[in-house]
Design a protein around this motif. Structure first.
Motif, PDB file in Angstrom:
ATOM      1  N   PHE A 158       0.899  -1.296  -0.181  1.00 11.71           N
ATOM      2  CA  PHE A 158       0.192  -0.023  -0.003  1.00 11.71           C
ATOM      3  C   PHE A 158       0.826   1.318  -0.027  1.00 11.71           C
ATOM      4  CE2 PHE A 158       0.844  -0.766   4.359  1.00 11.71           C
ATOM      5  CZ  PHE A 158       1.094   0.521   5.014  1.00 11.71           C
ATOM      6  N   GLY A 159       0.252   2.538  -0.475  1.00 16.65           N
ATOM      7  CA  GLY A 159       1.204   3.428  -0.265  1.00 16.65           C
ATOM      8  C   GLY A 159       0.413   4.961  -0.854  1.00 16.65           C
ATOM      9  N   VAL A 160       0.809   5.863  -1.244  1.00 13.46           N
ATOM     10  CA  VAL A 160       0.365   7.169  -1.803  1.00 13.46           C
ATOM     11  C   VAL A 160       0.699   7.449  -3.194  1.00 13.46           C
ATOM     12  CG1 VAL A 160       0.743   8.101   0.689  1.00 13.46           C
ATOM     13  CG2 VAL A 160       2.319   8.314  -0.917  1.00 13.46           C
ATOM     14  N   ALA A 161      -0.329   8.445  -3.850  1.00 10.14           N
ATOM     15  CA  ALA A 161      -0.187   8.482  -5.221  1.00 10.14           C
ATOM     16  C   ALA A 161      -0.553  10.091  -5.305  1.00 10.14           C
ATOM     17  CB  ALA A 161      -0.874   7.459  -6.085  1.00 10.14           C
ATOM     18  N   LYS A 162       0.065  10.504  -6.280  1.00  6.74           N
ATOM     19  CA  LYS A 162      -0.486  12.113  -6.835  1.00  6.74           C
ATOM     20  C   LYS A 162      -1.604  11.700  -7.498  1.00  6.74           C
ATOM     21  CE  LYS A 162       3.923  14.217  -7.320  1.00  6.74           C
ATOM     22  NZ  LYS A 162       5.194  14.862  -8.316  1.00  6.74           N
ATOM     23  N   ASP A 163      -2.486  12.873  -7.724  1.00  6.55           N
ATOM     24  CA  ASP A 163      -3.930  12.601  -8.151  1.00  6.55           C
ATOM     25  C   ASP A 163      -3.601  12.541  -9.693  1.00  6.55           C
ATOM     26  OD1 ASP A 163      -5.306  12.846  -5.887  1.00  6.55           O
ATOM     27  OD2 ASP A 163      -5.799  14.971  -6.083  1.00  6.55           O
ATOM     28  N   ASP A 164      -2.605  12.326 -10.224  1.00 12.86           N
ATOM     29  CA  ASP A 164      -2.225  12.153 -11.761  1.00 12.86           C
ATOM     30  C   ASP A 164      -2.568  10.680 -11.904  1.00 12.86           C
ATOM     31  OD1 ASP A 164      -1.614  15.007 -12.718  1.00 12.86           O
ATOM     32  OD2 ASP A 164       0.250  14.550 -11.650  1.00 12.86           O
ATOM     33  N   HIS A 166      -4.155   6.994 -11.874  1.00 17.30           N
ATOM     34  CA  HIS A 166      -5.526   6.433 -12.071  1.00 17.30           C
ATOM     35  C   HIS A 166      -5.418   5.098 -11.877  1.00 17.30           C
ATOM     36  CE1 HIS A 166      -7.986   9.709 -13.716  1.00 17.30           C
ATOM     37  NE2 HIS A 166      -6.818  10.229 -13.711  1.00 17.30           N
ATOM     38  N   GLY A 167      -4.325   4.375 -11.462  1.00 16.56           N
ATOM     39  CA  GLY A 167      -4.365   2.962 -11.150  1.00 16.56           C
ATOM     40  C   GLY A 167      -3.031   2.369 -10.645  1.00 16.56           C
ATOM     41  N   VAL A 168      -2.844   1.397 -10.072  1.00 17.14           N
ATOM     42  CA  VAL A 168      -1.444   0.655  -9.631  1.00 17.14           C
ATOM     43  C   VAL A 168      -1.695  -1.046  -9.884  1.00 17.14           C
ATOM     44  CG1 VAL A 168       0.043   0.254  -7.804  1.00 17.14           C
ATOM     45  CG2 VAL A 168      -0.974   2.549  -7.965  1.00 17.14           C
ATOM     46  N   THR A 169      -0.885  -1.370 -10.587  1.00 13.65           N
ATOM     47  CA  THR A 169      -1.048  -2.897 -10.798  1.00 13.65           C
ATOM     48  C   THR A 169       0.443  -3.456 -10.421  1.00 13.65           C
ATOM     49  OG1 THR A 169      -2.418  -2.426 -12.588  1.00 13.65           O
ATOM     50  CG2 THR A 169      -1.123  -4.574 -12.700  1.00 13.65           C
ATOM     51  N   ALA A 170       0.356  -4.579  -9.807  1.00 11.12           N
ATOM     52  CA  ALA A 170       1.361  -5.441  -9.383  1.00 11.12           C
ATOM     53  C   ALA A 170       1.608  -6.485 -10.275  1.00 11.12           C
ATOM     54  CB  ALA A 170       0.917  -6.021  -7.832  1.00 11.12           C
ATOM     55  N   VAL A 171       3.015  -6.695 -10.978  1.00 15.16           N
ATOM     56  CA  VAL A 171       3.354  -7.499 -11.829  1.00 15.16           C
ATOM     57  C   VAL A 171       4.308  -8.605 -11.227  1.00 15.16           C
ATOM     58  CG1 VAL A 171       4.444  -7.867 -13.977  1.00 15.16           C
ATOM     59  CG2 VAL A 171       3.251  -5.708 -13.410  1.00 15.16           C
ATOM     60  N   THR A 172       3.803  -9.982 -11.380  1.00 14.17           N
ATOM     61  CA  THR A 172       4.598 -10.933 -10.839  1.00 14.17           C
ATOM     62  C   THR A 172       5.803 -11.463 -11.528  1.00 14.17           C
ATOM     63  OG1 THR A 172       3.028 -12.579 -11.518  1.00 14.17           O
ATOM     64  CG2 THR A 172       2.479 -11.598  -9.282  1.00 14.17           C
ATOM     65  N   LYS A 173       6.651 -12.354 -10.935  1.00 12.30           N
ATOM     66  CA  LYS A 173       7.742 -12.770 -11.634  1.00 12.30           C
ATOM     67  C   LYS A 173       7.328 -13.410 -12.978  1.00 12.30           C
ATOM     68  CE  LYS A 173      11.696 -16.070 -11.099  1.00 12.30           C
ATOM     69  NZ  LYS A 173      12.357 -16.875 -10.350  1.00 12.30           N
ATOM     70  N   ALA A 211      -4.109   8.563 -16.605  1.00 16.37           N
ATOM     71  CA  ALA A 211      -5.559   8.530 -17.081  1.00 16.37           C
ATOM     72  C   ALA A 211      -5.903   8.082 -18.306  1.00 16.37           C
ATOM     73  CB  ALA A 211      -6.292   9.803 -17.055  1.00 16.37           C
ATOM     74  N   ARG A 212      -4.939   7.746 -19.210  1.00 16.40           N
ATOM     75  CA  ARG A 212      -4.986   7.339 -20.563  1.00 16.40           C
ATOM     76  C   ARG A 212      -4.512   5.740 -20.862  1.00 16.40           C
ATOM     77  NH1 ARG A 212      -3.468  12.384 -21.396  1.00 16.40           N
ATOM     78  NH2 ARG A 212      -1.177  11.817 -21.843  1.00 16.40           N
ATOM     79  N   GLY A 213      -4.111   5.248 -19.620  1.00 18.90           N
ATOM     80  CA  GLY A 213      -3.550   4.152 -19.584  1.00 18.90           C
ATOM     81  C   GLY A 213      -1.851   3.957 -19.664  1.00 18.90           C
TER      82      GLY A 213
END
Length: 222
Positions: A158-164, A166-173, A211-213
């Motif tokens: 978990f953490g913080v993010a600027k308002d820019d 729009h998503g956070v995704t974890a990528v596994t090995k 915002a645009r992916g």
């Protein structure tokens, strides 16, 4: 040859002779045609009105779906505060009052609070493992997000993010992608995020998305 002459000719050829009032017959024919046209017009008008009424009845107005009236839910409040029951939540909230709103970011409940040290904030989180707060300095100009911690037992970053962001995704090995939860505009121009992953998953990076992916940042979790 006009119509009267035709009727006279037919009348003479018929056997036995029949007296025919041509003028009366012509008038009766015209009256019959007028009644026929009036009846057709009446039927057409009735059908048209019925079609309009039927179309109005099935038109999907707000509050209808497939012609069936349904309740339209009220828009959720942007400042709605969740009511968690996690251990230590009430005490922590009282000690570190929210700066902005409390955010439900499954599997956690989080908020920001002022820290004793100047220009710092506290990120407070409450979840199945309990509740705690930790301070962090402002994000740098080239930072869009930052990890604030990792909770074991429920396996979540978990953490913080600027308002820019729009998503956070974890990528596994092995290339698997685990999309996280994000609540934007919590307070102080920041949002909060959390990514839960299966026990034993080898998370190699966290991808921060705009915002645009587009990819704004890649974080190597420590």
């Amino acid at each position: 040859m006009d119509v009267k002459q035709v009727f006279d000719s037919l009348a003479r050829e018929e056997q036995p002779p029949t007296a025919v009032d041509v003028n009366h017959a012509i008038g009766a024919g015209r009256a019959m045609r007028r009644r026929h046209r009036a009846a057709v017009a009446g039927i057409t008008a009735t059908v048209t009105v019925a079609a309009v009424v039927a179309a109005w009845a099935v038109r999907p107005w707000p509050g209808q779906r497939d012609g069936v009236a349904v309740a339209v839910p009220a828009a959720p409040s942007a400042t709605a505060t969740p009511r968690p029951t996690y251990k230590g939540f009430a005490e922590l909230k009282k000690k570190y009052p929210p700066k902005g709103k409390i955010a439900s970011v499954p599997p956690l409940v989080m908020w920001l609070s002022d820290a004793p040290r100047k220009n710092e904030l506290f990120l407070c989180e409450s979840g199945p493992n309990g509740s705690s707060c930790s301070g962090f300095p402002p994000l740098a100009a080239n930072e869009f997000a930052r990890t604030q911690g990792k909770l074991r037992g429920i396996d979540v970053w978990f953490g913080v993010a600027k308002d820019d962001v729009h998503g956070v995704t974890a990528v596994t090995k092995d290339g698997g992608k685990l999309p996280g939860n994000l609540t934007r505009s919590v307070g102080a121009g920041l949002g909060l995020w959390a990514v839960e992953y299966p026990s034993g998953a080898d998370v190699r990076k966290l991808v921060v998305i705009g915002a645009r992916g587009e990819i704004l940042q890649r974080i190597r979790p420590q």
